[in-house]
Design an enzyme around this catalytic site. Structure first.
Site, mmCIF file in Angstrom:
data_model
loop_
_atom_site.group_PDB
_atom_site.id
_atom_site.type_symbol
_atom_site.label_atom_id
_atom_site.label_comp_id
_atom_site.label_asym_id
_atom_site.label_seq_id
_atom_site.Cartn_x
_atom_site.Cartn_y
_atom_site.Cartn_z
ATOM 1 N N GLY A 57 6.451 -21.879 -12.985
ATOM 2 C CA GLY A 57 6.780 -23.304 -12.958
ATOM 3 C C GLY A 57 7.883 -23.666 -13.940
ATOM 4 O O GLY A 57 8.597 -24.646 -13.736
ATOM 5 N N GLU A 84 4.435 -15.081 -10.612
ATOM 6 C CA GLU A 84 3.156 -15.478 -10.010
ATOM 7 C C GLU A 84 2.489 -14.342 -9.243
ATOM 8 O O GLU A 84 1.265 -14.267 -9.145
ATOM 9 C CB GLU A 84 3.355 -16.672 -9.055
ATOM 10 C CG GLU A 84 3.722 -17.973 -9.740
ATOM 11 C CD GLU A 84 5.219 -18.192 -9.903
ATOM 12 O OE1 GLU A 84 5.995 -17.206 -9.848
ATOM 13 O OE2 GLU A 84 5.612 -19.354 -10.114
ATOM 14 N N ALA A 108 3.170 -22.934 -14.920
ATOM 15 C CA ALA A 108 2.019 -23.832 -14.783
ATOM 16 C C ALA A 108 0.905 -23.284 -15.661
ATOM 17 O O ALA A 108 0.880 -22.088 -15.981
ATOM 18 C CB ALA A 108 1.601 -23.894 -13.324
ATOM 19 N N GLU A 160 10.976 -22.896 -12.173
ATOM 20 C CA GLU A 160 11.091 -23.893 -11.098
ATOM 21 C C GLU A 160 11.499 -25.258 -11.648
ATOM 22 O O GLU A 160 12.276 -25.981 -11.034
ATOM 23 C CB GLU A 160 9.759 -23.971 -10.335
ATOM 24 C CG GLU A 160 9.518 -22.701 -9.511
ATOM 25 C CD GLU A 160 8.080 -22.543 -9.045
ATOM 26 O OE1 GLU A 160 7.169 -22.700 -9.882
ATOM 27 O OE2 GLU A 160 7.868 -22.272 -7.851
HETATM 28 N N1 CAA Z 1 -0.596 -20.883 -18.857
HETATM 29 C C1 CAA Z 1 -1.477 -21.032 -19.858
HETATM 30 N N2 CAA Z 1 -1.330 -20.487 -21.071
HETATM 31 C C2 CAA Z 1 -0.211 -19.755 -21.292
HETATM 32 C C3 CAA Z 1 0.752 -19.551 -20.297
HETATM 33 C C4 CAA Z 1 0.541 -20.166 -19.028
HETATM 34 N N3 CAA Z 1 1.422 -20.064 -18.026
HETATM 35 N N4 CAA Z 1 1.722 -18.749 -20.810
HETATM 36 C C5 CAA Z 1 1.383 -18.485 -22.072
HETATM 37 N N5 CAA Z 1 0.207 -19.093 -22.375
HETATM 38 C C6 CAA Z 1 -0.537 -19.055 -23.637
HETATM 39 C C7 CAA Z 1 -1.202 -17.701 -23.841
HETATM 40 O O1 CAA Z 1 -2.425 -17.667 -23.162
HETATM 41 C C8 CAA Z 1 -1.355 -17.689 -25.349
HETATM 42 O O2 CAA Z 1 -2.447 -18.508 -25.695
HETATM 43 P P1 CAA Z 1 -3.603 -17.926 -26.690
HETATM 44 O O3 CAA Z 1 -2.875 -17.670 -27.975
HETATM 45 O O4 CAA Z 1 -4.580 -19.044 -26.761
HETATM 46 O O5 CAA Z 1 -4.097 -16.686 -26.057
HETATM 47 C C9 CAA Z 1 -0.096 -18.401 -25.829
HETATM 48 O O6 CAA Z 1 0.387 -19.161 -24.715
HETATM 49 C C10 CAA Z 1 1.007 -17.429 -26.255
HETATM 50 O O7 CAA Z 1 1.218 -16.511 -25.181
HETATM 51 P P2 CAA Z 1 1.184 -14.901 -25.358
HETATM 52 O O8 CAA Z 1 0.297 -14.528 -26.473
HETATM 53 O O9 CAA Z 1 0.911 -14.314 -24.017
HETATM 54 O O10 CAA Z 1 2.710 -14.681 -25.798
HETATM 55 P P3 CAA Z 1 3.589 -13.369 -25.576
HETATM 56 O O11 CAA Z 1 4.846 -13.601 -26.333
HETATM 57 O O12 CAA Z 1 2.799 -12.147 -25.850
HETATM 58 O O13 CAA Z 1 3.917 -13.345 -23.981
HETATM 59 C C11 CAA Z 1 4.624 -14.329 -21.884
HETATM 60 C C12 CAA Z 1 4.720 -14.340 -23.443
HETATM 61 C C13 CAA Z 1 5.247 -13.059 -21.324
HETATM 62 C C14 CAA Z 1 5.401 -15.546 -21.394
HETATM 63 C C15 CAA Z 1 3.140 -14.421 -21.459
HETATM 64 O O14 CAA Z 1 2.522 -15.493 -22.162
HETATM 65 C C16 CAA Z 1 2.947 -14.661 -20.016
HETATM 66 O O15 CAA Z 1 3.061 -13.758 -19.212
HETATM 67 N N6 CAA Z 1 2.640 -15.941 -19.600
HETATM 68 C C17 CAA Z 1 2.359 -16.287 -18.253
HETATM 69 C C18 CAA Z 1 3.625 -16.371 -17.404
HETATM 70 C C19 CAA Z 1 3.281 -16.682 -15.955
HETATM 71 O O16 CAA Z 1 2.622 -15.927 -15.281
HETATM 72 N N7 CAA Z 1 3.739 -17.870 -15.443
HETATM 73 C C20 CAA Z 1 3.463 -18.311 -14.110
HETATM 74 C C21 CAA Z 1 2.286 -19.259 -14.095
HETATM 75 S S1 CAA Z 1 1.751 -19.721 -12.467
HETATM 76 C C22 CAA Z 1 2.875 -20.874 -11.921
HETATM 77 O O17 CAA Z 1 3.764 -21.268 -12.633
HETATM 78 C C23 CAA Z 1 2.669 -21.392 -10.518
HETATM 79 C C24 CAA Z 1 3.762 -22.289 -9.993
HETATM 80 O O18 CAA Z 1 4.599 -21.883 -9.226
HETATM 81 C C25 CAA Z 1 3.816 -23.702 -10.372
#
Ligand code: CAA
Length: 259
Positions: A110, A133, A67, A113
């Site tokens: 998400g 998360e 998400a 999921e």
């Molecule tokens: N939401 C918003 N933006 C996201 C995102 C997310 N879930 N995942 C990645 N992005 C964005 C980053 O912020 C980044 O944007 P900027 O360049 O503007 O900073 C861009 O995508 C590229 O990401 P990274 O630079 O972080 O890429 P990376 O290769 O270094 O890392 C990753 C990749 C490990 C997937 C890392 O991006 C990450 O940890 N993302 C979040 C994963 C996460 O926590 N997901 C769960 C979300 S909560 C949820 O899903 C609740 C639910 O149950 C519905």
């Protein structure tokens, strides 16, 4: 209006449509608009008689990284309640046609999921599945604690949900989360191949069989068996059942029409 964050490819194989999540810079983070577009596209394809099976993919780097954290970060519990972001997920759950996820790269939160909301998963060797998360001070909210646990069992689900550890495609395959692992250059092709093979079946039987398998997740064995039997009997009202069984005795391939 054209969707902004998804691309719909019609007839990538006979009776197969493909929806691609298309927010590559944000690793296909599932914001509200994207999920709304996805729901609308799936509903439209579900009602389209030329489509029998749907493939859902992201791109090579990410199926979806979860998400949209930035969209949620400042929300209060009341905002979250009013936005009701999971209503789109409830609508997707009601899609009757089989959906095959083609997963490469990140399928996190998400994203994981969403892949589990699909009916089969074909993954590339580079796919990583996770529910991180917990690292954000929250927990899965779109089925991660329920569908993951049912798919892989308590031990691995607890580890993924409580530690946020990502698992590889091979591990996901061994745990029963996904169907196939293939080289990265083949993952979409293989998902479409599986979809195309599935799409040669009776569309009516596909929908009723999907419905019956999903019933196994939320009912008792007795009720599930009862439900299965009703759908089985109901299919004898279809022309496809007559055609399927006639084709078998005539030693030829059946031609299903969905009637
Ligand atoms: N939401 C918003 N933006 C996201 C995102 C997310 N879930 N995942 C990645 N992005 C964005 C980053 O912020 C980044 O944007 P900027 O360049 O503007 O900073 C861009 O995508 C590229 O990401 P990274 O630079 O972080 O890429 P990376 O290769 O270094 O890392 C990753 C990749 C490990 C997937 C890392 O991006 C990450 O940890 N993302 C979040 C994963 C996460 O926590 N997901 C769960 C979300 S909560 C949820 O899903 C609740 C639910 O149950 C519905």
């Amino acid at each position: 209006m054209q969707p902004e964050f998804i691309i719909i490819h019609q007839q990538v194989a006979p009776h197969v449509a493909h929806i691609q999540l298309n927010r590559p810079k944000e690793l296909n983070a599932l914001n509200l608009q994207l999920m709304g577009e996805l729901r609308d596209a799936l509903k439209q394809l579900d009602a389209d008689d030329t489509v029998r099976v749907i493939v859902l993919s992201g791109n090579e780097k990410a199926f979806a990284a979860g998400a949209d954290i930035k969209q949620m970060a400042d929300k209060t519990a009341v905002d979250m309640y009013n936005i009701d972001q999971f209503s789109t997920w409830d609508a997707i759950k009601k899609i009757k046609k089989p959906i095959i996820a083609a997963v490469s790269g990140f399928a996190l939160g998400g994203g994981c999921e969403l892949s589990m909301l699909c009916d089969m998963i074909v993954a590339s060797e580079t796919a990583r599945f996770g529910q991180p998360e917990i690292k954000l001070g929250v927990m899965p909210g779109a089925g991660g604690t329920q569908r993951l646990t049912r798919a892989v069992g308590k031990a691995l689900a607890m580890e993924m949900v409580l530690s946020g550890r990502f698992i590889t495609a091979q591990e996901a395959r061994q745990a029963g989360l996904i169907n196939h692992v293939v080289p990265v250059e083949l993952y979409l092709q293989e998902a479409i191949k599986l979809a195309a093979a599935t799409a040669t079946m009776s569309p009516l039987a596909l929908k009723m069989a999907k419905e019956a398998v999903l019933k196994a997740f939320d009912t008792t064995l007795e009720e599930g068996l009862h439900f299965e039997r009703k759908n089985f009997y109901l299919l004898f009202a279809s022309e496809d059942q007559k055609e399927g069984m006639r084709a078998f005795t005539e030693k030829r391939a059946p031609v299903f029409t969905g009637k």
